[in-house]
Design a protein around this motif. Sequence first.
Motif, PDB file in Angstrom:
ATOM      1  N   GLN A 146      41.906  39.142  33.343  1.00 24.56           N
ATOM      2  CA  GLN A 146      42.811  38.007  33.474  1.00 24.56           C
ATOM      3  C   GLN A 146      43.594  38.099  34.785  1.00 24.56           C
ATOM      4  OE1 GLN A 146      45.113  37.278  29.958  1.00 24.56           O
ATOM      5  NE2 GLN A 146      46.334  35.701  30.913  1.00 24.56           N
ATOM      6  N   TYR A 147      43.795  36.923  35.423  1.00 18.22           N
ATOM      7  CA  TYR A 147      44.495  36.831  36.700  1.00 18.22           C
ATOM      8  C   TYR A 147      45.627  35.821  36.598  1.00 18.22           C
ATOM      9  CZ  TYR A 147      40.751  39.418  39.000  1.00 18.22           C
ATOM     10  OH  TYR A 147      39.865  40.388  39.385  1.00 18.22           O
ATOM     11  N   TYR A 148      46.689  36.099  37.374  1.00 16.55           N
ATOM     12  CA  TYR A 148      47.749  35.119  37.567  1.00 16.55           C
ATOM     13  C   TYR A 148      47.504  34.484  38.929  1.00 16.55           C
ATOM     14  CZ  TYR A 148      52.296  33.014  38.423  1.00 16.55           C
ATOM     15  OH  TYR A 148      53.296  32.124  38.715  1.00 16.55           O
ATOM     16  N   ILE A 149      47.640  33.156  38.991  1.00 15.37           N
ATOM     17  CA  ILE A 149      47.252  32.412  40.193  1.00 15.37           C
ATOM     18  C   ILE A 149      48.324  31.390  40.554  1.00 15.37           C
ATOM     19  CG2 ILE A 149      45.559  30.730  41.062  1.00 15.37           C
ATOM     20  CD1 ILE A 149      43.644  32.135  38.951  1.00 15.37           C
ATOM     21  N   ARG A 150      48.515  31.220  41.865  1.00 14.85           N
ATOM     22  CA  ARG A 150      49.291  30.096  42.394  1.00 14.85           C
ATOM     23  C   ARG A 150      48.352  29.322  43.315  1.00 14.85           C
ATOM     24  NH1 ARG A 150      53.655  34.024  43.037  1.00 14.85           N
ATOM     25  NH2 ARG A 150      53.028  34.199  45.206  1.00 14.85           N
ATOM     26  N   LEU A 151      48.136  28.071  42.977  1.00 12.84           N
ATOM     27  CA  LEU A 151      47.218  27.214  43.725  1.00 12.84           C
ATOM     28  C   LEU A 151      48.023  26.143  44.439  1.00 12.84           C
ATOM     29  CD1 LEU A 151      44.211  26.349  44.207  1.00 12.84           C
ATOM     30  CD2 LEU A 151      44.446  24.936  42.161  1.00 12.84           C
ATOM     31  N   SER A 152      47.798  25.999  45.737  1.00 11.02           N
ATOM     32  CA  SER A 152      48.470  24.953  46.524  1.00 11.02           C
ATOM     33  C   SER A 152      47.659  23.673  46.397  1.00 11.02           C
ATOM     34  CB  SER A 152      48.565  25.373  47.990  1.00 11.02           C
ATOM     35  OG  SER A 152      49.326  26.530  48.110  1.00 11.02           O
ATOM     36  N   LEU A 153      48.211  22.718  45.675  1.00 16.61           N
ATOM     37  CA  LEU A 153      47.514  21.462  45.416  1.00 16.61           C
ATOM     38  C   LEU A 153      48.025  20.383  46.356  1.00 16.61           C
ATOM     39  CD1 LEU A 153      45.328  20.558  43.400  1.00 16.61           C
ATOM     40  CD2 LEU A 153      47.144  19.695  41.955  1.00 16.61           C
ATOM     41  N   PRO A 182      51.177  27.070  39.171  1.00 21.76           N
ATOM     42  CA  PRO A 182      50.916  28.388  38.595  1.00 21.76           C
ATOM     43  C   PRO A 182      49.971  28.262  37.404  1.00 21.76           C
ATOM     44  CG  PRO A 182      52.976  27.557  37.730  1.00 21.76           C
ATOM     45  CD  PRO A 182      52.439  26.502  38.681  1.00 21.76           C
ATOM     46  N   LEU A 183      49.103  29.242  37.251  1.00 14.54           N
ATOM     47  CA  LEU A 183      48.184  29.220  36.113  1.00 14.54           C
ATOM     48  C   LEU A 183      47.654  30.616  35.841  1.00 14.54           C
ATOM     49  CD1 LEU A 183      44.877  29.151  37.211  1.00 14.54           C
ATOM     50  CD2 LEU A 183      45.851  27.095  38.202  1.00 14.54           C
ATOM     51  N   PHE A 184      47.051  30.769  34.683  1.00 17.21           N
ATOM     52  CA  PHE A 184      46.389  32.011  34.309  1.00 17.21           C
ATOM     53  C   PHE A 184      44.914  31.700  34.098  1.00 17.21           C
ATOM     54  CE2 PHE A 184      50.771  32.642  33.139  1.00 17.21           C
ATOM     55  CZ  PHE A 184      51.017  33.955  33.506  1.00 17.21           C
ATOM     56  N   ALA A 185      44.055  32.643  34.495  1.00 16.31           N
ATOM     57  CA  ALA A 185      42.617  32.430  34.381  1.00 16.31           C
ATOM     58  C   ALA A 185      41.909  33.756  34.130  1.00 16.31           C
ATOM     59  CB  ALA A 185      42.079  31.775  35.656  1.00 16.31           C
ATOM     60  N   ILE A 186      40.697  33.649  33.613  1.00 16.99           N
ATOM     61  CA  ILE A 186      39.843  34.816  33.396  1.00 16.99           C
ATOM     62  C   ILE A 186      38.647  34.701  34.329  1.00 16.99           C
ATOM     63  CG2 ILE A 186      38.267  35.934  31.766  1.00 16.99           C
ATOM     64  CD1 ILE A 186      40.165  35.275  29.551  1.00 16.99           C
ATOM     65  N   ALA A 187      38.298  35.832  34.958  1.00 15.15           N
ATOM     66  CA  ALA A 187      37.118  35.856  35.831  1.00 15.15           C
ATOM     67  C   ALA A 187      35.876  35.878  34.941  1.00 15.15           C
ATOM     68  CB  ALA A 187      37.159  37.078  36.733  1.00 15.15           C
ATOM     69  N   ILE A 188      35.064  34.824  35.039  1.00 14.40           N
ATOM     70  CA  ILE A 188      33.827  34.791  34.251  1.00 14.40           C
ATOM     71  C   ILE A 188      32.620  35.224  35.093  1.00 14.40           C
ATOM     72  CG2 ILE A 188      34.656  33.143  32.545  1.00 14.40           C
ATOM     73  CD1 ILE A 188      33.233  30.920  34.080  1.00 14.40           C
ATOM     74  N   GLU A 189      32.817  35.270  36.389  1.00 15.78           N
ATOM     75  CA  GLU A 189      31.846  35.809  37.343  1.00 15.78           C
ATOM     76  C   GLU A 189      32.636  36.442  38.473  1.00 15.78           C
ATOM     77  OE1 GLU A 189      28.490  35.984  37.189  1.00 15.78           O
ATOM     78  OE2 GLU A 189      28.467  34.997  35.243  1.00 15.78           O
ATOM     79  N   GLU A 190      31.945  37.009  39.442  1.00 19.55           N
ATOM     80  CA  GLU A 190      32.631  37.677  40.553  1.00 19.55           C
ATOM     81  C   GLU A 190      33.480  36.746  41.403  1.00 19.55           C
ATOM     82  OE1 GLU A 190      29.626  39.715  42.758  1.00 19.55           O
ATOM     83  OE2 GLU A 190      29.775  41.496  41.497  1.00 19.55           O
ATOM     84  N   ASN A 191      33.159  35.446  41.395  1.00 18.48           N
ATOM     85  CA  ASN A 191      33.944  34.501  42.189  1.00 18.48           C
ATOM     86  C   ASN A 191      34.315  33.241  41.406  1.00 18.48           C
ATOM     87  OD1 ASN A 191      31.353  33.415  42.115  1.00 18.48           O
ATOM     88  ND2 ASN A 191      31.591  32.445  44.097  1.00 18.48           N
ATOM     89  N   ILE A 192      34.217  33.284  40.076  1.00 23.54           N
ATOM     90  CA  ILE A 192      34.515  32.105  39.258  1.00 23.54           C
ATOM     91  C   ILE A 192      35.622  32.434  38.262  1.00 23.54           C
ATOM     92  CG2 ILE A 192      33.628  30.399  37.643  1.00 23.54           C
ATOM     93  CD1 ILE A 192      30.841  30.906  38.802  1.00 23.54           C
ATOM     94  N   LEU A 193      36.651  31.604  38.279  1.00 30.28           N
ATOM     95  CA  LEU A 193      37.772  31.742  37.356  1.00 30.28           C
ATOM     96  C   LEU A 193      37.764  30.594  36.354  1.00 30.28           C
ATOM     97  CD1 LEU A 193      40.430  32.556  40.067  1.00 30.28           C
ATOM     98  CD2 LEU A 193      39.821  34.098  38.187  1.00 30.28           C
ATOM     99  N   LYS A 194      37.989  30.917  35.095  1.00 31.81           N
ATOM    100  CA  LYS A 194      38.121  29.904  34.053  1.00 31.81           C
ATOM    101  C   LYS A 194      39.598  29.827  33.683  1.00 31.81           C
ATOM    102  CE  LYS A 194      36.734  28.621  29.424  1.00 31.81           C
ATOM    103  NZ  LYS A 194      36.050  29.045  28.212  1.00 31.81           N
ATOM    104  N   ILE A 195      40.176  28.643  33.827  1.00 38.94           N
ATOM    105  CA  ILE A 195      41.605  28.446  33.552  1.00 38.94           C
ATOM    106  C   ILE A 195      41.852  28.560  32.051  1.00 38.94           C
ATOM    107  CG2 ILE A 195      43.521  26.810  33.673  1.00 38.94           C
ATOM    108  CD1 ILE A 195      42.133  25.621  36.183  1.00 38.94           C
ATOM    109  N   ILE A 196      42.836  29.406  31.696  1.00 37.76           N
ATOM    110  CA  ILE A 196      43.160  29.567  30.278  1.00 37.76           C
ATOM    111  C   ILE A 196      44.575  29.110  29.941  1.00 37.76           C
ATOM    112  CG2 ILE A 196      41.472  31.386  29.801  1.00 37.76           C
ATOM    113  CD1 ILE A 196      43.765  33.416  30.070  1.00 37.76           C
TER     114      ILE A 196
END
Length: 179
Positions: free
Chosen positions: A119-126, A135-149
């Motif tokens: 699980q990662y904590y993320i800040r995305l500039s939209l 701000p959001l939390f996501a899980i890495a489902i691949e080496e470069n793909i995050l799924k927002i949770i």
Amino acid sequence: MELETRLVKARLNIEFQLLSDSIESRVLEEYQVITQLHNNSIDKWLHSLQAKSGDCKCGGGSLILGEMLVHIYRKLEHIENIIIGSEVRYVPLENISHTEQLGHGVILLDSVTLQKDKQYYIRLSLPIFPARCIPLFAIAIEENILKIIKIGDRDLKDYDSYIVSVEREMLKARKSQNF
């Protein structure tokens, strides 16, 4: 891996860090603060104005003016917070990169290796009006793909709306190339 969403090319700034016990409480607090900033009374007023302008036969002029007033209000509020020393201080995150593609509920990163199933904590500039940090939390489902949770309701709406607007621009570009 096949994702259950359409992807759009989008190069946005992103900060992230593997969620660990050492930062979890601080980023949860930051997440709450930023999410609450997006849900203040001025935003509620703007959403009310957006709902009313949908019924209005006067066009979107009042909505545009309302959005501009909200943007000016936020700038003044930001300046006031700097002067009195109460501006939001972000938790320093270890990684800064860019997105490569976005999809509903997923983020593909550019040249980054993530730890799968972590699980990662993320800040995305939209880049919406007004531009802001999501701000959001996501899980890495691949080496470069995050799924927002976990993402705030308003942030999710704005994130999805941004994806739709990029899709529209892509369709317009394709249509103009065909003529």
